[in-house]
Structures are given as structure tokens and as C-alpha cells.
Write an enzyme that holds these catalytic residues in place. Structure first.
Site, mmCIF file in Angstrom:
data_model
loop_
_atom_site.group_PDB
_atom_site.id
_atom_site.type_symbol
_atom_site.label_atom_id
_atom_site.label_comp_id
_atom_site.label_asym_id
_atom_site.label_seq_id
_atom_site.Cartn_x
_atom_site.Cartn_y
_atom_site.Cartn_z
ATOM 1 N N TYR A 56 -3.242 -14.737 -7.125
ATOM 2 C CA TYR A 56 -3.173 -13.653 -6.476
ATOM 3 C C TYR A 56 -1.716 -13.058 -6.373
ATOM 4 O O TYR A 56 -1.723 -11.854 -6.386
ATOM 5 C CB TYR A 56 -3.595 -14.074 -4.821
ATOM 6 C CG TYR A 56 -3.619 -12.992 -4.079
ATOM 7 C CD1 TYR A 56 -4.770 -12.184 -3.979
ATOM 8 C CD2 TYR A 56 -2.629 -12.611 -3.008
ATOM 9 C CE1 TYR A 56 -4.816 -10.930 -3.273
ATOM 10 C CE2 TYR A 56 -2.668 -11.642 -2.256
ATOM 11 C CZ TYR A 56 -3.630 -10.707 -2.471
ATOM 12 O OH TYR A 56 -3.880 -9.733 -1.551
ATOM 13 N N SER A 138 4.076 -6.642 6.378
ATOM 14 C CA SER A 138 2.883 -6.004 5.938
ATOM 15 C C SER A 138 1.567 -6.014 6.702
ATOM 16 O O SER A 138 1.576 -6.924 7.613
ATOM 17 C CB SER A 138 2.116 -7.029 4.602
ATOM 18 O OG SER A 138 1.171 -6.845 4.425
ATOM 19 N N GLN A 160 4.691 -1.736 7.194
ATOM 20 C CA GLN A 160 3.864 -1.436 6.240
ATOM 21 C C GLN A 160 2.781 -0.904 6.641
ATOM 22 O O GLN A 160 1.857 -2.127 6.969
ATOM 23 C CB GLN A 160 3.980 -2.057 4.919
ATOM 24 C CG GLN A 160 3.169 -1.489 3.698
ATOM 25 C CD GLN A 160 1.702 -2.069 3.972
ATOM 26 O OE1 GLN A 160 1.634 -3.322 4.272
ATOM 27 N NE2 GLN A 160 0.635 -1.383 3.738
ATOM 28 N N TYR A 162 -1.321 -0.103 6.130
ATOM 29 C CA TYR A 162 -2.784 0.363 5.073
ATOM 30 C C TYR A 162 -3.275 1.127 6.335
ATOM 31 O O TYR A 162 -4.022 0.779 7.282
ATOM 32 C CB TYR A 162 -3.523 -0.862 4.862
ATOM 33 C CG TYR A 162 -2.661 -1.421 3.399
ATOM 34 C CD1 TYR A 162 -2.581 -0.559 2.491
ATOM 35 C CD2 TYR A 162 -2.789 -2.714 3.473
ATOM 36 C CE1 TYR A 162 -1.804 -1.528 1.369
ATOM 37 C CE2 TYR A 162 -2.318 -3.429 2.162
ATOM 38 C CZ TYR A 162 -1.898 -2.691 1.226
ATOM 39 O OH TYR A 162 -1.273 -3.245 0.019
ATOM 40 N N THR A 188 1.359 2.987 2.735
ATOM 41 C CA THR A 188 0.891 2.781 1.290
ATOM 42 C C THR A 188 -0.023 3.365 0.736
ATOM 43 O O THR A 188 -1.377 3.203 1.451
ATOM 44 C CB THR A 188 0.924 1.076 1.026
ATOM 45 O OG1 THR A 188 2.016 0.311 1.243
ATOM 46 C CG2 THR A 188 0.397 0.643 -0.378
ATOM 47 N N LYS A 305 4.653 4.954 0.222
ATOM 48 C CA LYS A 305 4.902 3.838 -1.165
ATOM 49 C C LYS A 305 3.469 4.197 -2.156
ATOM 50 O O LYS A 305 2.487 4.459 -1.657
ATOM 51 C CB LYS A 305 4.749 2.637 -0.483
ATOM 52 C CG LYS A 305 4.854 1.588 -1.463
ATOM 53 C CD LYS A 305 5.029 0.251 -0.891
ATOM 54 C CE LYS A 305 5.218 -0.749 -1.598
ATOM 55 N NZ LYS A 305 3.939 -1.616 -2.179
ATOM 56 N N HIS A 329 2.764 -0.599 -7.206
ATOM 57 C CA HIS A 329 2.170 -1.884 -6.686
ATOM 58 C C HIS A 329 2.245 -2.980 -7.429
ATOM 59 O O HIS A 329 1.506 -4.150 -7.377
ATOM 60 C CB HIS A 329 0.624 -1.785 -6.129
ATOM 61 C CG HIS A 329 0.238 -2.386 -5.121
ATOM 62 N ND1 HIS A 329 0.148 -1.764 -3.863
ATOM 63 C CD2 HIS A 329 0.028 -3.719 -4.671
ATOM 64 C CE1 HIS A 329 -0.102 -2.576 -2.836
ATOM 65 N NE2 HIS A 329 -0.380 -3.775 -3.378
ATOM 66 N N ARG A 332 -0.761 -4.137 -9.860
ATOM 67 C CA ARG A 332 -1.817 -4.655 -9.462
ATOM 68 C C ARG A 332 -3.092 -3.711 -9.135
ATOM 69 O O ARG A 332 -4.094 -4.166 -8.597
ATOM 70 C CB ARG A 332 -1.463 -5.432 -7.928
ATOM 71 C CG ARG A 332 -0.507 -6.502 -8.058
ATOM 72 C CD ARG A 332 0.215 -6.783 -6.885
ATOM 73 N NE ARG A 332 -0.554 -7.333 -5.975
ATOM 74 C CZ ARG A 332 -0.778 -8.883 -6.072
ATOM 75 N NH1 ARG A 332 -0.517 -9.521 -6.822
ATOM 76 N NH2 ARG A 332 -1.673 -9.319 -5.233
ATOM 77 N N SER A 361 8.819 -2.601 -7.964
ATOM 78 C CA SER A 361 7.718 -2.982 -9.285
ATOM 79 C C SER A 361 8.508 -3.224 -10.655
ATOM 80 O O SER A 361 8.898 -2.237 -11.461
ATOM 81 C CB SER A 361 6.761 -1.569 -9.757
ATOM 82 O OG SER A 361 5.888 -1.460 -8.235
ATOM 83 N N GLY A 362 8.798 -4.531 -10.647
ATOM 84 C CA GLY A 362 9.481 -4.977 -11.933
ATOM 85 C C GLY A 362 10.873 -5.466 -11.867
ATOM 86 O O GLY A 362 11.175 -6.050 -12.543
ATOM 87 N N ARG A 364 13.584 -7.835 -11.043
ATOM 88 C CA ARG A 364 13.693 -9.355 -11.766
ATOM 89 C C ARG A 364 15.336 -9.927 -11.441
ATOM 90 O O ARG A 364 15.446 -10.996 -11.466
ATOM 91 C CB ARG A 364 13.278 -9.665 -12.826
ATOM 92 C CG ARG A 364 11.477 -9.519 -12.985
ATOM 93 C CD ARG A 364 10.805 -10.187 -11.980
ATOM 94 N NE ARG A 364 9.500 -9.877 -12.024
ATOM 95 C CZ ARG A 364 8.774 -9.032 -11.030
ATOM 96 N NH1 ARG A 364 9.420 -8.528 -9.903
ATOM 97 N NH2 ARG A 364 7.484 -8.887 -11.247
ATOM 98 N N GLY A 383 9.681 -7.876 -4.882
ATOM 99 C CA GLY A 383 8.472 -8.298 -4.376
ATOM 100 C C GLY A 383 8.448 -9.887 -4.859
ATOM 101 O O GLY A 383 8.796 -10.638 -4.166
#
Ligand code: FNR
Length: 437
Positions: A56, A138, A160, A162, A188, A305, A329, A332, A361-362, A364, A383
Site C-alpha cells: 500500500y 490526512s 488535508q 478529500y 487534494t 494539491k 501523489h 499513485r 513526489s519523489g 528522497r 512522503g
């Protein structure tokens, strides 16, 4: 002094001091419990998470080409270090919506954290508060926003949203977020439906169907009132086959629902809550015109977002939004979507400095944060890395991941010749084509 160029209060730069403490512990034979290297962090987390939990978190849409592209986009940008600029005192502090933050880092909203650690959002809230790093609660939290807020003192937090079928529920979420001290709302937009995620599909596993990640809903007066009304009328939909696994899932569902497990099982309330959530979670019919209603519901800064196109960015600013988050996201949702970093410069240009542009997103590493700031992001949202830290060592794991990231950012800044984030300008990076010489 420019607003974002204040030296750290202690005069100690976080990069070298963190390095020193790790190396000194190493003299005593102690290695960091949370791997610094991202691939090791992910593989260690995979070792201790359930197959479903890891799938997940790590998974993306379709062939996961966008998950890979998010990283490839970072590889196409290179930092161009500058020399002899007195970088002895540095600060990566930024100001965002009137609040000074220690670094340009926020914790991205991530749902269903009970799949990573039993303390879930609460451990994250404690870690975020200890570092004064904003946590974005979230909508799909495993703990209520009130519970998280209660362990955060006056540390920064956002909410955030939804935006599902019910405006009344969205308004209730916003009222609760305001009451528990949230300083901004993130709407989002990229999850009007759940993306096609083969890892979850192959395991036949969706946490929400087990009542995981719906704590904000099952604690909400509007959701609960609606539940009373719809229980009788909502179509039950397809039923799962009756197997020992289904019974176990029903038990699990009843235990995640607030109140006594036995009573939840008998009354069917947990099942009804899940069914109602599934029936009302998404609202693919939303359009730009709907935003004015949401704008009227809160005076808090409102950020969108999931913005990737410059025209959407212009539209958002024109409709009174206070900020944007460039994000896909984490790959995803739309397999084949462009790498989020590739979308950043166009959005920044379209916005013309009218509102802050954030990015995720990405990311690291600290060097990634540097690149995103150089391309115009005001701050970034971290994230998956902190979710792996959470899985490995709860609160401490989240804090360590964030501290490692900000330590590396500090060192990257210094080594590249920047003392403050406003010196991380576009000229500090260069685009290269992979393989080009
Ligand atoms: C997310 N993300 C997300 N976003 C959001 O707005 N609400 C949410 O509830 C969630 N939940 C969620 C769960 C999990 C397991 C993941 C990995 C991500 C997206 C998140 O906020 C962020 O956009 C991505 O995580 C950024 O990509 P990377 O850096 O993690 O690859």
C-alpha cells in the site's frame, strides 16, 4: 536582512552536528538504527511491514512508470556548486503563511498509518511537534485530528481534505480542523477516484474496507448522523464470499470502529460506516466553479494539491487559492503522468510569485530538496521516507528521517555556496540529459 536569511539561533549548523553525532556513536560500535540511505530504509521497512502494508505504501499506479519518473526527473537536474562565499553560518528556515519554520520541509498527508505502526498518526504528530515541522493531517487518518492535535502543543499542523459527496461533511471537517489549530487547508484534487494500483489489486487488499484509515469519518458528527439515516436505504452492493477470512475481516473492522468490538459486530455499525464511506468518499463531478463554496467555508489559507499544468495553476490563483502543491501523489494515481519535478518550473512561472508553490513526489534526500527549491518551490512535503521511518521505530523513526534530510540539506546548501534558502536560485541548478556528454 532578507526574511529567509536568518542564521540558526544556536549558531550551530545541523548538517555537521548530526554527522558528528553519528560518527561519534560509530566509534562506540553503534550504527544508526534508521538507515540513512533511502533504498536501505525502504528495504528494512519492507522486512518488518506486512505484505499488504508495504504494498500500500510503496506501490504506485499501473506499471509504476510515474513512480520511476519522479526519481528520473531529479536525475535530470544537477547542482552547480559555487566557491568562496563564507558559508560558515547557514539557515534553511522559511516563512510560510506567517509562520517561521525551521526548514522548508512539511510532512505530506499520508493515510492509513496504522498499516505502518500501531501508534500511527499519533507517533507522527509527536515527532513533527518535537521538530516544529508541520504535519498535514490526512482525511484518511488512522487517528482523529483532535487526538493528534492534543499531543502537539502549539506546533504547526495543517489539514488535508478529500472533498467527497457531502458538502456538510466537508464543512464539518473544516470546522474541526480550525478548532484543533490547523493553520492551512490542503484540498487534494488528484484522487477524485482511487488510481489503478496493481500491488493492492493483486493482494485484493484495500484498507478502507476493513475500517482502517477512516477515523476522521467515524468521529464526525455529520458522518455519524448521516449513517443513521442511510443505514436502511443504502444498497449493500456486492457481498464478499463467506470464508473464515471474511469473518476475520469483519472482526477486524468491528475492532477498528470506535466503541466496543462486540457491540459493533452485533449492531453492524462498523460495516455500515465502511459502506457509507465507500459510497460517499469520492466526487468526480467537482469542477472549478465548486471552489467558491469551499473558499467561503474557511478563512484559513487554502492550497490545492495535485496541480501539474500551468493553466490549472493560473485558474487556481484566479479563484483565490492561497497556495499550490505540485504533486502527482507519488505516482499513485495516473500511470504515465509526467514526473512532478518536470511540472514544477511551468507552474512556478504561471503563478508569477502571487502565491507560494510547494512540491512533493519523489523527494528522497536533502539534495532533492535543494533542487526543488532551486526550481521555485517554497517548501517541500516529504512522503514515503518518513512512513518507512515510522514503520521501523515509530516517533523516533519519523524524527530521524526528517533530521537526516534537513542535515543533508544544510550540508548541500553550504557546499553549493548558499547560506539561506533565498540564495537557492534557479542558477544553482542545471538541466542535463541523461547519457549526454
Ligand atoms: C499518500 N498521499 C496522500 N495524499 C493526500 O493528499 N492524502 C492522503 O491521505 C494520502 N495518503 C497517502 C498514503 C500513502 C501510503 C502514500 C505513499 C501517499 C500522497 C502524499 O501526500 C504525497 O503526495 C506522496 O507521498 C509524495 O510522493 P513520495 O515522495 O512519497 O513518492
Amino acid at each position: 536582512m532578507a526574511p529567509d536569511s536568518q542564521p540558526p539561533p544556536s549558531g550551530e549548523n545541523p548538517g555537521p552536528s548530526r554527522q558528528r553525532s553519528i560518527f561519534i556513536s560509530g566509534l562506540g560500535g553503534r550504527k544508526p538504527r534508521i538507515p540513512i540511505d533511502h533504498e536501505r530504509l525502504e528495504s528494512e521497512a519492507k522486512r518488518i511491514m506486512s505484505a499488504e502494508g508495504f504494498a500500500y505504501v510503496a506501490g504506485g499506479a499501473g506499471t509504476e512508470s510515474t513512480v520511476r519518473e519522479n526519481r528520473a526527473a531529479f536525475e535530470r537536474w544537477r547542482i552547480v556548486p559555487r566557491m568562496l562565499r563564507d558559508v560558515s553560518l547557514r539557515s534553511s528556515s522559511v516563512e510560510l503563511f506567517g509562520r517561521r519554520l525551521p526548514s522548508p520541509v512539511l510532512l505530506a498527508p499520508v493515510g492509513v498509518l496504522e498499516m505502518a505502526h500501531r501508534e500511527a498518526d499519533l507517533a507522527v504528530a509527536r515527532a513533527a511537534a518535537s521538530l516544529n515541522v508541520p504535519m498535514v493531517f490526512s482525511s484518511q487518518g488512522s487517528c482523529t485530528m483532535e487526538a493528534c492535535a492534543s499531543v502537539m502543543g502549539d506546533a504547526p499542523r495543517w489539514f488535508q481534505l478529500y472533498w467527497g459527496r457531502s458538502n456538510e461533511l466537508a464543512a464539518s471537517f473544516l470546522r474541526r480542523a480550525e478548532a484543533c489549530g490547523c493553520e492551512a487547508i490542503v484540498l487534494t484534487l488528484d484522487t477524485s477516484m482511487l488510481g489503478w494500483r496493481p500491488r493492492d489489486l493483486d493482494l485484493g487488499f484495500l484498507p478502507f474496507l476493513r475500517a482502517q484509515g477512516i477515523a476522521q469519518y467515524t468521529s464526525d458528527p455529520v458522518f455519524l448522523a448521516a449513517l443513521e439515516e442511510v443505514q436502511e436505504t443504502e444498497a449493500p452492493g456486492p457481498r464478499p464470499p463467506l470464508t473464515p477470512r471474511t469473518l476475520l475481516a469483519a472482526l477486524e473492522m468491528a475492532s477498528y470502529h470506535p466503541g466496543s468490538t462486540l457491540r459493533n459486530l452485533r449492531s453492524g455499525r462498523a460495516r455500515a460506516a465502511v459502506r457509507h464511506f465507500v459510497a460517499t468518499f469520492s466526487r468526480p463531478s467537482l469542477t472549478w466553479d465548486d471552489l467558491s463554496w469551499l473558499r467561503d467555508q474557511t478563512t484559513l489559507p487554502l492550497l490545492l494539491k495535485g496541480i501539474l499544468h500551468p493553466d490549472d495553476a493560473r485558474e487556481a490563483v484566479g479563484r483565490g487559492m492561497d497556495g499550490l502543491i505540485v504533486s502527482n501523489h507519488g505516482g499513485r494515481q495516473v500511470d504515465g503522468a509526467l514526473g512532478a519535478l518536470d511540472a514544477l518550473p511551468g507552474v512556478v512561472q504561471a503563478v508569477e510569485g502571487r502565491v507560494p508553490v510547494l512540491f512533493d513526489s519523489g523527494i528522497r534526500s536533502g539534495a532533492d530538496v535543494f533542487k526543488a527549491l532551486a526550481l521555485g518551490a517554497r517548501a517541500i512535503l516529504l512522503g514515503r521516507p518518513w512512513v518507512y521511518g515510522l514503520a521501523l521505530r515509530g516517533e523516533e523513526g519519523v524524527a530521524e528521517v526528517v533530521e537526516n534530510l534537513t542535515a543533508e540539506l544544510d550540508l548541500t546548501m553550504g557546499l553549493a555556496g548558499c547560506r539561506s534558502v533565498n540564495e537557492i536560485v534557479r542558477e544553482t541548478v542545471q538541466r542535463v540529459m541523461p547519457g549526454a556528454r
